[in-house]
Design a protein around this motif. Structure first.
Motif, PDB file in Angstrom:
ATOM      1  N   LYS A  70     -21.824   4.361 -31.732  1.00 10.36           N
ATOM      2  CA  LYS A  70     -22.978   4.933 -32.431  1.00 10.36           C
ATOM      3  C   LYS A  70     -22.505   5.411 -33.798  1.00 10.36           C
ATOM      4  CE  LYS A  70     -25.404   5.293 -28.458  1.00 10.36           C
ATOM      5  NZ  LYS A  70     -26.488   4.521 -28.089  1.00 10.36           N
ATOM      6  N   LEU A  73     -21.281   9.257 -34.759  1.00  7.38           N
ATOM      7  CA  LEU A  73     -20.873  10.032 -33.583  1.00  7.38           C
ATOM      8  C   LEU A  73     -19.544  10.728 -33.847  1.00  7.38           C
ATOM      9  CD1 LEU A  73     -21.369  10.712 -30.533  1.00  7.38           C
ATOM     10  CD2 LEU A  73     -19.985   8.704 -30.018  1.00  7.38           C
ATOM     11  N   GLU A 106     -23.140  16.714 -29.234  1.00  9.35           N
ATOM     12  CA  GLU A 106     -23.145  15.294 -29.604  1.00  9.35           C
ATOM     13  C   GLU A 106     -23.686  14.447 -28.456  1.00  9.35           C
ATOM     14  OE1 GLU A 106     -21.880  13.478 -32.664  1.00  9.35           O
ATOM     15  OE2 GLU A 106     -22.570  15.455 -33.252  1.00  9.35           O
ATOM     16  N   PHE A 110     -27.006  12.114 -29.164  1.00  9.55           N
ATOM     17  CA  PHE A 110     -26.984  10.658 -29.052  1.00  9.55           C
ATOM     18  C   PHE A 110     -27.394  10.158 -27.666  1.00  9.55           C
ATOM     19  CE2 PHE A 110     -24.363  11.381 -32.783  1.00  9.55           C
ATOM     20  CZ  PHE A 110     -24.752  10.349 -33.619  1.00  9.55           C
TER      21      PHE A 110
END
Length: 120
Positions: A70, A73, A106, A110
């Protein structure tokens, strides 16, 4: 014409990936608890890990989990930094991961299922 150019670029990329997989890297130094950011390169298919402390270094690891691919990230990882063989051009230094993890914030941002991965 555009399709031929895209096809040629994709073909070259896959040839380079196949060649890189056949390389035997020598692992020169262990790096521990490095805070970094996962970034996608312009081609949209290659993900690199860029340490927050030194943006001039990029690491490439075949072990990066799909879930962690991602752009943006924030991760923390431990592993072995490899040496690029002579006469070989790579988009980053090879990295053999031992573990990689993200923070809880995080993970939520995500929508990740796991916070950490450990490799043998």
């Amino acid at each position: 014409m555009k399709k031929n150019l895209v096809f040629a670029a994709a073909f070259l990329f896959f040839v380079l990936v196949i060649q890189a997989q056949g390389l035997d890297f020598s692992w020169e130094k262990k790096i521990k608890n490095v805070k970094a950011t996962v970034k996608v390169l312009e081609n949209g298919e290659l993900f690199v890990i860029v340490p927050d402390s030194n943006a001039n270094i990029r690491y490439i690891s075949q072990q990066l989990p799909e879930e962690f691919k991602k752009d943006g990230l924030k991760v923390t990882f431990t592993g072995w930094e490899g040496k690029i063989p002579p006469n070989v051009r790579m988009m980053g230094k090879p990295l053999k991961l031992e573990c990689i993890c993200v923070t809880k914030s995080e993970q939520q941002k995500f929508k990740l299922k796991k916070r950490s991965y450990t490799f043998k």
